[in-house]
Design a protein around this motif. Structure first.
Motif, PDB file in Angstrom:
ATOM      1  N   CYS A  64       0.839  -1.209   0.000  1.00 37.80           N
ATOM      2  CA  CYS A  64       0.000   0.000   0.000  1.00 37.80           C
ATOM      3  C   CYS A  64       0.871   1.254   0.000  1.00 37.80           C
ATOM      4  N   TYR A  65       1.907   1.239   0.806  1.00 37.53           N
ATOM      5  CA  TYR A  65       2.794   2.391   0.893  1.00 37.53           C
ATOM      6  C   TYR A  65       3.455   2.655  -0.459  1.00 37.53           C
ATOM      7  N   ALA A  66       3.956   1.610  -1.093  1.00 42.93           N
ATOM      8  CA  ALA A  66       4.606   1.764  -2.391  1.00 42.93           C
ATOM      9  C   ALA A  66       3.635   2.309  -3.427  1.00 42.93           C
ATOM     10  N   GLN A  67       2.426   1.755  -3.445  1.00 45.78           N
ATOM     11  CA  GLN A  67       1.436   2.236  -4.409  1.00 45.78           C
ATOM     12  C   GLN A  67       1.095   3.700  -4.167  1.00 45.78           C
ATOM     13  N   ASN A  68       0.934   4.079  -2.912  1.00 45.89           N
ATOM     14  CA  ASN A  68       0.616   5.469  -2.590  1.00 45.89           C
ATOM     15  C   ASN A  68       1.759   6.393  -2.974  1.00 45.89           C
ATOM     16  N   CYS A  69       2.976   5.986  -2.659  1.00 49.48           N
ATOM     17  CA  CYS A  69       4.130   6.838  -2.971  1.00 49.48           C
ATOM     18  C   CYS A  69       4.306   7.009  -4.473  1.00 49.48           C
ATOM     19  N   LEU A  70       4.179   5.935  -5.214  1.00 47.91           N
ATOM     20  CA  LEU A  70       4.404   6.001  -6.652  1.00 47.91           C
ATOM     21  C   LEU A  70       3.285   6.723  -7.384  1.00 47.91           C
ATOM     22  N   SER A  71       2.123   6.818  -6.767  1.00 44.41           N
ATOM     23  CA  SER A  71       1.014   7.530  -7.414  1.00 44.41           C
ATOM     24  C   SER A  71       0.971   9.006  -7.028  1.00 44.41           C
ATOM     25  N   ASP A  72       1.882   9.440  -6.134  1.00 43.90           N
ATOM     26  CA  ASP A  72       1.939  10.835  -5.695  1.00 43.90           C
ATOM     27  C   ASP A  72       2.697  11.654  -6.738  1.00 43.90           C
ATOM     28  N   SER A  73       1.959  12.374  -7.567  1.00 44.13           N
ATOM     29  CA  SER A  73       2.567  13.109  -8.679  1.00 44.13           C
ATOM     30  C   SER A  73       3.362  14.335  -8.226  1.00 44.13           C
ATOM     31  N   GLU A  74       3.185  14.764  -6.995  1.00 42.07           N
ATOM     32  CA  GLU A  74       3.889  15.947  -6.506  1.00 42.07           C
ATOM     33  C   GLU A  74       5.293  15.637  -6.006  1.00 42.07           C
ATOM     34  N   ARG A  75       5.622  14.370  -5.818  1.00 37.06           N
ATOM     35  CA  ARG A  75       6.939  13.989  -5.306  1.00 37.06           C
ATOM     36  C   ARG A  75       7.875  13.663  -6.446  1.00 37.06           C
ATOM     37  N   CYS A  76       9.132  13.949  -6.227  1.00 33.77           N
ATOM     38  CA  CYS A  76      10.167  13.594  -7.188  1.00 33.77           C
ATOM     39  C   CYS A  76      10.254  12.072  -7.264  1.00 33.77           C
ATOM     40  N   ARG A  77      10.191  11.534  -8.470  1.00 36.07           N
ATOM     41  CA  ARG A  77      10.185  10.081  -8.647  1.00 36.07           C
ATOM     42  C   ARG A  77      11.456   9.430  -8.092  1.00 36.07           C
ATOM     43  N   ALA A  78      12.618  10.023  -8.332  1.00 35.53           N
ATOM     44  CA  ALA A  78      13.884   9.457  -7.836  1.00 35.53           C
ATOM     45  C   ALA A  78      13.888   9.433  -6.305  1.00 35.53           C
ATOM     46  N   GLU A  79      13.393  10.501  -5.693  1.00 33.94           N
ATOM     47  CA  GLU A  79      13.313  10.563  -4.226  1.00 33.94           C
ATOM     48  C   GLU A  79      12.382   9.482  -3.698  1.00 33.94           C
ATOM     49  N   THR A  80      11.263   9.309  -4.355  1.00 34.75           N
ATOM     50  CA  THR A  80      10.292   8.300  -3.953  1.00 34.75           C
ATOM     51  C   THR A  80      10.896   6.905  -4.046  1.00 34.75           C
ATOM     52  N   ILE A  81      11.571   6.620  -5.131  1.00 31.08           N
ATOM     53  CA  ILE A  81      12.179   5.304  -5.324  1.00 31.08           C
ATOM     54  C   ILE A  81      13.245   5.057  -4.263  1.00 31.08           C
ATOM     55  N   ASN A  82      14.074   6.055  -3.994  1.00 31.67           N
ATOM     56  CA  ASN A  82      15.104   5.899  -2.958  1.00 31.67           C
ATOM     57  C   ASN A  82      14.485   5.653  -1.585  1.00 31.67           C
ATOM     58  N   GLU A  83      13.424   6.373  -1.274  1.00 26.20           N
ATOM     59  CA  GLU A  83      12.741   6.181   0.006  1.00 26.20           C
ATOM     60  C   GLU A  83      12.183   4.770   0.118  1.00 26.20           C
ATOM     61  N   LEU A  84      11.569   4.277  -0.955  1.00 23.90           N
ATOM     62  CA  LEU A  84      11.017   2.928  -0.947  1.00 23.90           C
ATOM     63  C   LEU A  84      12.113   1.873  -0.784  1.00 23.90           C
ATOM     64  N   ILE A  85      13.231   2.072  -1.461  1.00 19.09           N
ATOM     65  CA  ILE A  85      14.352   1.134  -1.341  1.00 19.09           C
ATOM     66  C   ILE A  85      14.850   1.092   0.088  1.00 19.09           C
ATOM     67  N   GLU A  86      15.006   2.237   0.716  1.00 17.73           N
ATOM     68  CA  GLU A  86      15.464   2.280   2.109  1.00 17.73           C
ATOM     69  C   GLU A  86      14.468   1.603   3.046  1.00 17.73           C
ATOM     70  N   LEU A  87      13.198   1.827   2.805  1.00 18.37           N
ATOM     71  CA  LEU A  87      12.172   1.202   3.640  1.00 18.37           C
ATOM     72  C   LEU A  87      12.225  -0.318   3.514  1.00 18.37           C
ATOM     73  N   PHE A  88      12.349  -0.815   2.282  1.00 18.60           N
ATOM     74  CA  PHE A  88      12.434  -2.263   2.067  1.00 18.60           C
ATOM     75  C   PHE A  88      13.693  -2.838   2.711  1.00 18.60           C
ATOM     76  N   LYS A  89      14.796  -2.115   2.662  1.00 23.67           N
ATOM     77  CA  LYS A  89      16.031  -2.567   3.317  1.00 23.67           C
ATOM     78  C   LYS A  89      15.820  -2.699   4.817  1.00 23.67           C
ATOM     79  N   ASP A  90      15.109  -1.745   5.404  1.00 23.13           N
ATOM     80  CA  ASP A  90      14.890  -1.747   6.853  1.00 23.13           C
ATOM     81  C   ASP A  90      14.073  -2.940   7.321  1.00 23.13           C
ATOM     82  N   VAL A  91      13.155  -3.409   6.488  1.00 26.26           N
ATOM     83  CA  VAL A  91      12.253  -4.463   6.933  1.00 26.26           C
ATOM     84  C   VAL A  91      12.682  -5.856   6.477  1.00 26.26           C
ATOM     85  N   CYS A  92      13.625  -5.916   5.616  1.00 26.67           N
ATOM     86  CA  CYS A  92      14.054  -7.241   5.099  1.00 26.67           C
ATOM     87  C   CYS A  92      15.267  -7.755   5.836  1.00 26.67           C
TER      88      CYS A  92
END
Length: 92
Positions: A64-92
């Motif tokens: 859900c978080y990934a879908q919400n972040c990637l659908s947020d058109s106001e955020r920089c896509r590279a920033e969003t992708i980096n944030e998602l990668i860091e989040l996945f690293k933290d939980v894996c």
């Protein structure tokens, strides 16, 4: 809820609450097993089941978080992708 956050969609929230209640029941079951002096192997198996159930619940939230972040058109896509990668690293 935090400002600028991404809450779960109501149907996903309900699904997650059901999963967490089931996990809560499993934890209570393990508590009873310990109190009753059940075999350690049985307890280990139940703990493993809870870990898997938590991982599954976590996947729902991450999805859900990934879908919400990637659908947020106001955020920089590279920033969003980096944030998602860091989040996945933290939980894996």
């Amino acid at each position: 809820m935090n400002a600028g956050g991404h809450p779960l969609a109501p149907e996903r929230r309900d699904e997650l609450v059901r999963r967490l209640r089931r996990i809560e029941g499993q934890v209570r079951g393990i508590q009873r097993m310990v109190e009753e002096g059940r075999d350690c192997r049985d307890i280990v198996h139940q703990i493993a089941a809870i870990r898997q159930a938590l991982a599954s619940a976590n996947s729902v939230v991450l999805e859900c978080y990934a879908q919400n972040c990637l659908s947020d058109s106001e955020r920089c896509r590279a920033e969003t992708i980096n944030e998602l990668i860091e989040l996945f690293k933290d939980v894996c």
